[in-house]
Write a protein that holds these residues in place. Structure first.
Motif, PDB file in Angstrom:
ATOM      1  N   THR A  67       6.689   7.406  -7.226  1.00 26.62           N
ATOM      2  CA  THR A  67       5.726   8.267  -7.901  1.00 26.62           C
ATOM      3  C   THR A  67       4.785   8.894  -6.868  1.00 26.62           C
ATOM      4  O   THR A  67       4.516   8.320  -5.817  1.00 26.62           O
ATOM      5  CB  THR A  67       4.872   7.496  -8.931  1.00 26.62           C
ATOM      6  N   VAL A  68       4.310  10.084  -7.206  1.00 28.30           N
ATOM      7  CA  VAL A  68       3.288  10.752  -6.412  1.00 28.30           C
ATOM      8  C   VAL A  68       1.956  10.545  -7.127  1.00 28.30           C
ATOM      9  O   VAL A  68       1.810  10.903  -8.297  1.00 28.30           O
ATOM     10  CB  VAL A  68       3.589  12.252  -6.255  1.00 28.30           C
ATOM     11  N   VAL A  69       1.000   9.955  -6.416  1.00 33.79           N
ATOM     12  CA  VAL A  69      -0.313   9.674  -6.987  1.00 33.79           C
ATOM     13  C   VAL A  69      -1.338  10.541  -6.265  1.00 33.79           C
ATOM     14  O   VAL A  69      -1.448  10.484  -5.039  1.00 33.79           O
ATOM     15  CB  VAL A  69      -0.692   8.189  -6.840  1.00 33.79           C
ATOM     16  N   THR A  70      -2.063  11.343  -7.021  1.00 35.90           N
ATOM     17  CA  THR A  70      -3.101  12.201  -6.444  1.00 35.90           C
ATOM     18  C   THR A  70      -4.448  11.838  -7.061  1.00 35.90           C
ATOM     19  O   THR A  70      -4.572  11.762  -8.287  1.00 35.90           O
ATOM     20  CB  THR A  70      -2.802  13.686  -6.694  1.00 35.90           C
ATOM     21  N   LYS A  71      -5.423  11.623  -6.204  1.00 34.42           N
ATOM     22  CA  LYS A  71      -6.770  11.279  -6.668  1.00 34.42           C
ATOM     23  C   LYS A  71      -7.759  12.311  -6.134  1.00 34.42           C
ATOM     24  O   LYS A  71      -7.714  12.674  -4.956  1.00 34.42           O
ATOM     25  CB  LYS A  71      -7.167   9.877  -6.208  1.00 34.42           C
ATOM     26  N   GLY A 124       0.830  -1.201   0.000  1.00 35.06           N
ATOM     27  CA  GLY A 124       0.000   0.000   0.000  1.00 35.06           C
ATOM     28  C   GLY A 124       0.859   1.243   0.000  1.00 35.06           C
ATOM     29  O   GLY A 124       1.870   1.309   0.690  1.00 35.06           O
ATOM     30  N   PRO A 125       0.496   2.272  -0.782  1.00 36.19           N
ATOM     31  CA  PRO A 125       1.306   3.488  -0.862  1.00 36.19           C
ATOM     32  C   PRO A 125       1.246   4.289   0.431  1.00 36.19           C
ATOM     33  O   PRO A 125       0.359   4.083   1.266  1.00 36.19           O
ATOM     34  CB  PRO A 125       0.667   4.267  -2.018  1.00 36.19           C
ATOM     35  N   GLN A 126       2.177   5.208   0.584  1.00 35.34           N
ATOM     36  CA  GLN A 126       2.232   6.066   1.772  1.00 35.34           C
ATOM     37  C   GLN A 126       1.293   7.253   1.613  1.00 35.34           C
ATOM     38  O   GLN A 126       1.447   8.039   0.676  1.00 35.34           O
ATOM     39  CB  GLN A 126       3.656   6.574   1.977  1.00 35.34           C
ATOM     40  N   ARG A 127       0.359   7.396   2.507  1.00 30.59           N
ATOM     41  CA  ARG A 127      -0.524   8.563   2.433  1.00 30.59           C
ATOM     42  C   ARG A 127       0.241   9.796   2.874  1.00 30.59           C
ATOM     43  O   ARG A 127       0.922   9.787   3.897  1.00 30.59           O
ATOM     44  CB  ARG A 127      -1.747   8.392   3.320  1.00 30.59           C
ATOM     45  N   TYR A 141       2.410   8.662  -1.765  1.00 29.82           N
ATOM     46  CA  TYR A 141       3.731   8.432  -2.374  1.00 29.82           C
ATOM     47  C   TYR A 141       3.930   6.929  -2.460  1.00 29.82           C
ATOM     48  O   TYR A 141       3.849   6.219  -1.462  1.00 29.82           O
ATOM     49  CB  TYR A 141       4.859   9.053  -1.545  1.00 29.82           C
ATOM     50  N   ASP A 142       4.189   6.464  -3.682  1.00 23.96           N
ATOM     51  CA  ASP A 142       4.388   5.030  -3.918  1.00 23.96           C
ATOM     52  C   ASP A 142       5.883   4.752  -3.991  1.00 23.96           C
ATOM     53  O   ASP A 142       6.560   5.125  -4.957  1.00 23.96           O
ATOM     54  CB  ASP A 142       3.700   4.617  -5.217  1.00 23.96           C
TER      55      ASP A 142
END
Length: 267
Positions: free
Chosen positions: A145-149, A109-112, A139-140
């Motif tokens: 990578t930075v993932v923004t939803k 699971g990515p880091q919030r 942050y994965d």
């Protein structure tokens, strides 16, 4: 004039009530504020999945919890409520991202990083009836990578997803804690531990004994050791630890590469 006591590799900043502004002058930079609100790291699989995976050495698949009921809701530009924050994070963390991502500790699971109310549309900034949306940023560490939803709180759906490389937002509390843990465990952390003992008379064994702030570190070609050449692509930081209710300890000479999980000395 306040003094820096040069005892070990780390340096204790004398005085137990030094303001951040004063310390910034001594260390020659402006100390950042603590960023992020995540104390727990990424999400792990549920207990049932873990039990199912025992005995064969295979990591349990990630389990996505059902988004909780709406709970308490804000209106218009009100800050997100705790219920809204929890709900949009769980909506954003779908099964694919949970199973493929990795947090700062290397767990599934990515880091919030942050959950923030989305800026309103510029053409209707004061429309109190406009849908409330929230940006959830992760942050994965698996692929840096930075993932923004962007989640619509009214519909409970993800409306937009963006993925960025070579972007380094401020560290979350969980990331600062892990960086301190790596430094304490590394031989290069001997000075930090010695200074802590000088200041308190106690052994430093856990990041919980420190108050932490941090600054993202980016590589400058030809300026720092080659080991830090990927900082910027990798998630790297310099820590500014402080004895709780006590002195600052100068660890500016060390960079922690969280992606590679290693500590490097500058100079």
């Amino acid at each position: 004039m306040r003094k820096i006591v040069h005892r070990h590799l780390g340096k204790v900043v004398a005085g137990t009530a030094i303001a951040v502004a004063g310390t910034a002058v001594m260390v020659g930079i402006t100390l950042p504020g603590t960023a992020g609100a995540d104390d727990s790291g990424g999400t792990r699989g549920g207990q049932t999945a873990q039990q199912a995976a025992q005995g064969n050495g295979t990591p349990a698949p990630g389990v996505v919890e059902q988004a909780p009921a709406e709970g308490e809701k804000g209106k218009g530009l009100d800050p997100l409520t705790d219920d809204e924050t929890k709900r949009v994070e769980q909506i954003a963390l779908n099964r694919q991202l949970l199973n493929s991502g990795e947090n700062v500790k290397g767990a599934r699971g990515p880091q919030r990083l942050t959950v923030e109310l989305t800026e309103p549309d510029t053409d209707q900034p004061d429309n109190t009836n406009a849908p409330r949306r929230a940006d959830v940023t992760f942050y994965d560490y698996r692929n840096d990578t930075v993932v923004t939803k962007t989640v619509n709180l009214d519909t409970g759906k993800v409306e937009e997803t963006s993925t960025q490389h070579d972007v380094q937002p401020p560290l979350s509390i969980a990331e600062q804690t892990e960086a301190a843990r790596l430094l304490i465990a590394d031989p290069l952390g001997a000075g930090l531990k010695a200074d802590y003992k000088d200041a308190t008379g106690k052994e430093l064994t856990s990041p919980d004994q420190l108050t932490l702030t941090s600054m993202v570190f980016h590589a400058t070609p030809g300026v720092q050791p080659a080991e830090l050449g990927k900082c910027g692509e990798h998630r790297c930081t310099r820590l500014f630890p402080k004895v709780k209710n006590g002195a600052w300890i100068d660890t500016r000479d060390f960079v922690i590469d969280l992606s590679a999980r290693k500590v490097v000395k500058l100079g």
